[in-house]
Design a protein around this motif. Sequence first.
Motif, PDB file in Angstrom:
ATOM      1  N   GLU A   1      11.864   1.287  -6.871  1.00 28.18           N
ATOM      2  CA  GLU A   1      12.252   0.982  -5.482  1.00 28.18           C
ATOM      3  C   GLU A   1      11.019   0.679  -4.635  1.00 28.18           C
ATOM      4  N   LEU A   2       9.994   1.498  -4.783  1.00 26.93           N
ATOM      5  CA  LEU A   2       8.760   1.281  -4.020  1.00 26.93           C
ATOM      6  C   LEU A   2       8.129  -0.065  -4.355  1.00 26.93           C
TER       7      LEU A   2
ATOM      8  N   ILE B   1      -4.343   6.392  -2.726  1.00 22.70           N
ATOM      9  CA  ILE B   1      -3.976   5.124  -2.103  1.00 22.70           C
ATOM     10  C   ILE B   1      -3.812   4.129  -3.244  1.00 22.70           C
ATOM     11  N   VAL B   2      -2.585   3.687  -3.427  1.00 25.14           N
ATOM     12  CA  VAL B   2      -2.262   2.728  -4.482  1.00 25.14           C
ATOM     13  C   VAL B   2      -1.985   1.391  -3.812  1.00 25.14           C
TER      14      VAL B   2
ATOM     15  N   THR C   1       0.848  -1.185   0.000  1.00 23.62           N
ATOM     16  CA  THR C   1       0.000   0.000   0.000  1.00 23.62           C
ATOM     17  C   THR C   1       0.883   1.235   0.000  1.00 23.62           C
ATOM     18  N   PHE C   2       0.642   2.103  -0.969  1.00 23.38           N
ATOM     19  CA  PHE C   2       1.387   3.350  -1.089  1.00 23.38           C
ATOM     20  C   PHE C   2       0.400   4.508  -0.985  1.00 23.38           C
ATOM     21  N   ILE C   3       0.635   5.382  -0.043  1.00 20.39           N
ATOM     22  CA  ILE C   3      -0.213   6.556   0.145  1.00 20.39           C
ATOM     23  C   ILE C   3       0.608   7.752  -0.294  1.00 20.39           C
ATOM     24  N   LEU C   4       0.174   8.377  -1.361  1.00 21.51           N
ATOM     25  CA  LEU C   4       0.935   9.469  -1.967  1.00 21.51           C
ATOM     26  C   LEU C   4       0.142  10.763  -1.857  1.00 21.51           C
TER      27      LEU C   4
END
Length: 170
Positions: A111-112, A155-156, A26-29
């Motif tokens: 990287e992410l 939110i990805v 989960t990536f929150i950008l």
Amino acid sequence: MKQLFTLVFLSFLLLTAINGEAQTSTFILMRHAEKDTSAQGATMMQADPKLSAAGEARAARIPEVLKAYSPDAVYSTNFIRTKSTVTPLAKKAGKEIQVYDHRNLKAFAEELLKMEGKTVVVAGHSNSTPTLVNLLLKENKYQNLDESVYDTYWIVTVKDGKAEARQMKY
């Protein structure tokens, strides 16, 4: 003996299912909060202003907005406004803010994507944040934010190499 064999076999199946199951990342950008554009803020550091009072208030709300998430890492560009935006969240989560290069988003996205099963919060800018979302999605879906927009974040989630994004407001 038969019960022991059954117990061992079921344990093996359970471990195989757990280890074989893909993990969700989960990536929150988010874009940084409101920057100080007053004469005092502008003269202090033209290229790197601090947050305005409204920006400080928005940054203070982020831990509550994201209370359902427990970040494993917090990233920011190397600017006062982006670091200040995620400082309250980083402090609450007990994480150091790690700096990334907004001029090399492709490498940062790669990287992410290697951080399987992690929850990562990233603070960026009106142009770099949507671009980073697009790189994670591997499609050109989102446009740069208008300079007046500070309340949008994404939110990805990535599972089995497939990414989905939700655009949110706070």
